[in-house]
Design a protein around this motif. Structure first.
Motif, short mmCIF file in Angstrom:
data_model
loop_
_atom_site.label_atom_id
_atom_site.label_comp_id
_atom_site.label_asym_id
_atom_site.label_seq_id
_atom_site.Cartn_x
_atom_site.Cartn_y
_atom_site.Cartn_z
N GLY A 138 -82.80 -24.93 28.59
CA GLY A 138 -82.82 -23.47 28.44
C GLY A 138 -82.90 -22.76 29.76
N LYS A 139 -81.96 -21.86 30.02
CA LYS A 139 -81.91 -21.16 31.30
C LYS A 139 -82.70 -19.87 31.30
CE LYS A 139 -77.41 -23.06 32.61
NZ LYS A 139 -76.01 -22.76 32.97
N CYS A 140 -83.14 -19.43 30.13
CA CYS A 140 -83.88 -18.17 30.03
C CYS A 140 -85.33 -18.43 29.65
CB CYS A 140 -83.23 -17.26 28.99
SG CYS A 140 -81.55 -16.77 29.39
N SER A 141 -86.25 -17.79 30.34
CA SER A 141 -87.66 -17.87 29.99
C SER A 141 -87.89 -17.11 28.69
CB SER A 141 -88.51 -17.28 31.11
OG SER A 141 -88.32 -18.00 32.31
N CYS A 142 -88.74 -17.66 27.82
CA CYS A 142 -88.92 -17.02 26.51
C CYS A 142 -90.13 -17.60 25.78
CB CYS A 142 -87.67 -17.21 25.65
SG CYS A 142 -87.24 -18.94 25.35
N ASP A 143 -90.55 -16.91 24.74
CA ASP A 143 -91.59 -17.38 23.83
C ASP A 143 -90.95 -18.42 22.90
OD1 ASP A 143 -93.36 -17.68 21.62
OD2 ASP A 143 -94.20 -15.70 21.97
N ILE A 144 -91.52 -19.63 22.84
CA ILE A 144 -90.93 -20.68 22.00
C ILE A 144 -91.86 -21.06 20.84
CG2 ILE A 144 -89.52 -21.63 23.86
CD1 ILE A 144 -91.60 -23.94 24.02
N THR A 145 -92.82 -20.20 20.53
CA THR A 145 -93.76 -20.52 19.46
C THR A 145 -93.04 -20.74 18.13
OG1 THR A 145 -95.34 -19.06 20.59
CG2 THR A 145 -95.93 -19.85 18.39
N GLU A 146 -92.20 -19.79 17.75
CA GLU A 146 -91.50 -19.90 16.46
C GLU A 146 -90.54 -21.09 16.46
OE1 GLU A 146 -92.07 -18.35 13.67
OE2 GLU A 146 -93.72 -17.32 14.68
N GLU A 147 -89.97 -21.36 17.59
CA GLU A 147 -89.08 -22.52 17.72
C GLU A 147 -89.83 -23.81 17.41
OE1 GLU A 147 -86.27 -22.58 21.13
OE2 GLU A 147 -87.35 -24.40 21.70
N LEU A 148 -91.03 -23.96 17.94
CA LEU A 148 -91.85 -25.13 17.67
C LEU A 148 -92.28 -25.17 16.21
CD1 LEU A 148 -93.99 -25.18 20.92
CD2 LEU A 148 -92.50 -27.02 20.14
N LEU A 149 -92.62 -24.02 15.66
CA LEU A 149 -93.04 -23.97 14.26
C LEU A 149 -91.91 -24.34 13.31
CD1 LEU A 149 -95.30 -20.77 14.28
CD2 LEU A 149 -96.02 -23.18 14.22
N SER A 150 -90.68 -24.21 13.79
CA SER A 150 -89.52 -24.61 12.96
C SER A 150 -89.21 -26.09 13.10
CB SER A 150 -88.29 -23.78 13.34
OG SER A 150 -87.80 -24.16 14.63
N GLY A 151 -90.00 -26.81 13.93
CA GLY A 151 -89.81 -28.24 14.08
C GLY A 151 -88.89 -28.64 15.21
N GLN A 152 -88.68 -27.74 16.18
CA GLN A 152 -87.81 -28.04 17.31
C GLN A 152 -88.63 -28.13 18.60
OE1 GLN A 152 -84.08 -25.59 17.45
NE2 GLN A 152 -85.01 -24.53 15.72
N THR A 153 -88.30 -29.10 19.44
CA THR A 153 -88.91 -29.19 20.76
C THR A 153 -87.80 -29.13 21.81
OG1 THR A 153 -88.84 -31.62 20.66
CG2 THR A 153 -90.89 -30.56 19.99
N ARG A 154 -88.13 -28.56 22.95
CA ARG A 154 -87.11 -28.46 24.00
C ARG A 154 -87.54 -29.12 25.30
NH1 ARG A 154 -85.69 -22.61 26.01
NH2 ARG A 154 -85.57 -22.09 23.79
N THR A 155 -88.82 -29.48 25.43
CA THR A 155 -89.28 -30.02 26.70
C THR A 155 -90.43 -30.99 26.48
OG1 THR A 155 -89.94 -29.41 28.96
CG2 THR A 155 -90.95 -28.17 27.17
#
Length: 312
Positions: A138-155
């Protein structure tokens, strides 16, 4: 009277004699110095412990404790229990922190007190510390709380700096997980706080065949990763998962080959080559593709991909 450090860094260690001195150095040489490094020697049979003992004589910030060889989750929990910092980080004994990363992440947290943890990008490197591949997380800084709650990890969890009290709130690591304990941890952390992602590289993950990712059979590794995501879905629907209710799934027998570190690095380099090609940087793409081929010259699919980079 000695005051508590700001940051506690937890480092599980087992037979890491080739790499641990460099890993420790990457922490002690950070621009932010108010840290403690808690190393859990999980019954190493090589010279790892002796190497750390030689270093700690010259730096009071290191604490070396004995692990019980009960798995990675148990080792991390033992380190967390002894942590006295206001923030907690994790670093594997064969990996490296990027220069000044602690200062950068703490500065961001100071400006955003409502956030419980901040994470960032990481890069892969080979066992010698070369062939570094920056991952597209991911090239953009952002809040990833909802992303994690959906079962996705990026790092990786090793890119996180976390407020200490939140680790206690979620109960640390769950020892059911022989691996993917970090994925399960990220999901549960997102259930109790906001998590922000910084588009900066803060960690170098070393690919070598002695790590648990590369020694655990693929079937079992995939099982734990899928189970962490399944548990997150269960908690979202029912507020409790099968492990919490006392009915964990049966762990499969050791079957299948473990992932090879060279194959993993080669795949990452090929992926990087095609991302560069898509961005119009053909020369860099070709160089990345050639580096990929050299990792394992016998892999004909890598050479095929390299040729396609020229043609397209």
């Amino acid at each position: 009277m000695n005051k508590d450090p700001v940051v506690s860094i937890i480092m599980p260690m087992r037979n890491a004699e080739v790499y641990v001195a460099e890993a420790v150095d990457s922490i002690l040489c950070q621009s932010f110095q108010d840290v403690e490094l808690i190393i859990i020697d999980d019954q190493s049979t090589d010279q790892s412990r002796e190497i750390v003992e030689n270093i700690l004589h010259n730096d009071h910030r290191i604490k070396l404790i004995n692990g019980n060889a009960q798995g990675i989750s148990a080792a991390k929990n033992k380190g967390v229990k002894l942590a006295s910092g206001r923030f907690v980080m994790f670093c594997d004994a064969d990996d490296l922190l990027a220069k000044d990363c602690i200062e950068r992440q703490l500065s961001w947290l100071a400006l955003h007190p409502d956030v419980g943890a901040v994470c960032a990008q990481f890069a892969l490197m080979d066992s010698y510390g070369g062939n570094i591949v920056n991952l597209d997380s991911g090239k953009c800084s952002c809040d990833i709380t909802e992303e994690l709650l959906s079962g996705q990890t990026r790092t990786s969890l090793c890119t996180f700096i976390i407020k200490r009290e939140l680790v206690d709130v979620i109960g640390g690591f769950r020892e059911f997980f022989v691996s993917a304990e970090d994925i399960d941890f990220q999901f549960r952390l997102a259930e109790v706080c906001k998590i922000f992602y910084m588009s900066e590289n803060v960690y170098f993950y070393r690919l070598n065949d002695s790590s648990i990712v590369h020694t655990q059979p693929s079937k079992k590794r995939i099982f734990f990763e899928e189970t962490a995501r399944l548990f997150r879905q269960q908690r979202a629907l029912k507020g409790i998962d099968d492990l919490q209710s006392g009915h964990p799934p049966l762990v499969p027998e050791d079957q299948g080959d473990a992932i090879n570190s060279k194959d993993q690095l080669q795949g990452a380099l090929i992926g990087s080559a095609w991302r560069l090609h898509k961005q119009g940087e053909k020369l860099k793409a070709i160089k990345s593709g050639f580096r990929a081929c050299l990792i394992n010259p016998a892999n004909l699919m890598a050479w095929k991909s390299y040729i396609m980079l020229f043609i397209k």
